[in-house]
Design a protein around this motif. Structure first.
Motif, PDB file in Angstrom:
ATOM      1  N   ASP A 175      -3.108   7.803   2.582  1.00  0.00           N
ATOM      2  CA  ASP A 175      -3.210   6.665   1.668  1.00  0.00           C
ATOM      3  C   ASP A 175      -3.552   7.191   0.281  1.00  0.00           C
TER       4      ASP A 175
ATOM      5  N   TYR B 118      -4.299   5.319  -2.230  1.00  0.00           N
ATOM      6  CA  TYR B 118      -5.169   4.316  -2.853  1.00  0.00           C
ATOM      7  C   TYR B 118      -4.517   3.665  -4.071  1.00  0.00           C
TER       8      TYR B 118
ATOM      9  N   HIS C 113       0.247  -4.888  -6.427  1.00  0.00           N
ATOM     10  CA  HIS C 113      -0.481  -6.072  -5.950  1.00  0.00           C
ATOM     11  C   HIS C 113      -0.466  -7.198  -6.979  1.00  0.00           C
TER      12      HIS C 113
ATOM     13  N   ARG D 232      -1.782   0.833  -5.257  1.00  0.00           N
ATOM     14  CA  ARG D 232      -1.253  -0.418  -4.718  1.00  0.00           C
ATOM     15  C   ARG D 232      -0.328  -1.073  -5.738  1.00  0.00           C
TER      16      ARG D 232
ATOM     17  N   TYR E 198       1.719   5.263   0.234  1.00  0.00           N
ATOM     18  CA  TYR E 198       1.308   6.443   0.979  1.00  0.00           C
ATOM     19  C   TYR E 198       2.185   7.634   0.612  1.00  0.00           C
TER      20      TYR E 198
ATOM     21  N   TYR F  81       0.844  -1.193   0.000  1.00  0.00           N
ATOM     22  CA  TYR F  81       0.000   0.000   0.000  1.00  0.00           C
ATOM     23  C   TYR F  81       0.885   1.250   0.000  1.00  0.00           C
TER      24      TYR F  81
END
Length: 280
Positions: A181, A183, A187, A185, A176, A174
């Protein structure tokens, strides 16, 4: 008279024994054109075609099938390479133009991973820091995603639990800015065709196998740098800096996602191959 049945019996036994004695010779004469035994497959991939590092994985009670080799051609596979960029060791550099991500190590080397980038990811232009890491994360689409493409994301507004069906895949990092945050990622994904290409949504996607490989290497606080287009061309070359294509939206009905999640039970003994045997 009593000797006749005995003789007949002996004759039958001898005849039977003779027949049995020639069976091995007959069985050995298999025509050369006979079809060979079918090769065993794992997750639809023949054993001989499984690419090192992308085989069957057991992880936290889930079974990740091998990545079919058609998705692992050219730059689309993990590699340990000399690093040609400008960042320091211990940094992740994401080249969203070339669809490549680098984990930079000491000594001028780096692990290079192919990635897929969604429209959201392509808008990234600033450095971030990894402040959260999750294994088999749950996922909830943002309000912007639901507002922009309600036909795709509206049905998932309540969230999708972690598992094989989850869009974030096996691992998520995640990103930052300060304590905010973003949002964005890095992943895993089950959308294998998106790797090396641009998708309609999502952030920075990796093969689940690569996300699992990268995850333990990256500590919290790691800086993530986004490489600009000029540097991408200078480092990777113009062709690589423009690789990939824009893919249409991928829609999977919610019932299929949830059914897949429920069906992804614990590994069966002897069925999976351990991570270590693929060089992790």
């Amino acid at each position: 008279m009593s000797s006749i049945p005995s003789a007949l019996t002996r004759r039958r036994l001898l005849t039977g024994a003779a027949a049995l004695s020639v069976l091995p010779a007959c069985a050995a004469r298999i025509p050369s054109s006979a079809a060979p035994a079918a090769e065993r497959e794992i997750g639809g991939v023949p054993m001989s075609q499984i690419v090192d590092g992308y085989g069957l994985i057991e992880d936290a009670g889930y079974r990740l099938p091998p990545v079919p080799p058609k998705y692992l051609t050219g730059l689309n596979r993990r590699a340990y390479v000399p690093y040609g960029g400008y960042e320091s060791a211990g940094t992740i550099e994401a080249d969203l133009h070339a669809k490549l991500l680098y984990w930079i190590e000491p000594g001028g080397m780096a692990w290079r991973f192919p990635v897929g980038v969604g429209r959201q990811g392509l808008s990234m232009s600033y450095d971030t820091t990894i402040k959260r890491k999750e294994k088999w994360p749950s996922w909830t689409p943002t309000q912007n995603m639901i507002r922009r493409e309600p036909e795709i994301y509206g049905e998932y507004a309540g969230g999708v639990p972690g598992g094989l069906a989850n869009p974030l895949g096996a691992r998520a990092l995640y990103l930052y800015q300060g304590n905010r945050d973003t949002y964005y990622r890095i992943h895993g994904t089950n959308d294998l065709a998106s790797i090396g290409n641009s998708g309609s949504a999502g952030c920075i996607r990796m093969f689940n196998h690569d996300a699992i490989f990268l995850f333990p290497k990256v500590p919290l606080g790691t800086r993530v740098v986004i490489r600009d287009y000029a540097d991408s061309v200078a480092i990777e070359g113009e062709a690589v800096a423009n690789r990939g294509r824009e893919l249409p939206p991928t829609y999977v009905p919610p019932e299929e996602l949830y059914a897949a999640a429920e069906a992804s039970g614990p590994p069966q003994f002897g069925e999976a191959t351990s991570i270590e045997s693929f060089g992790y």
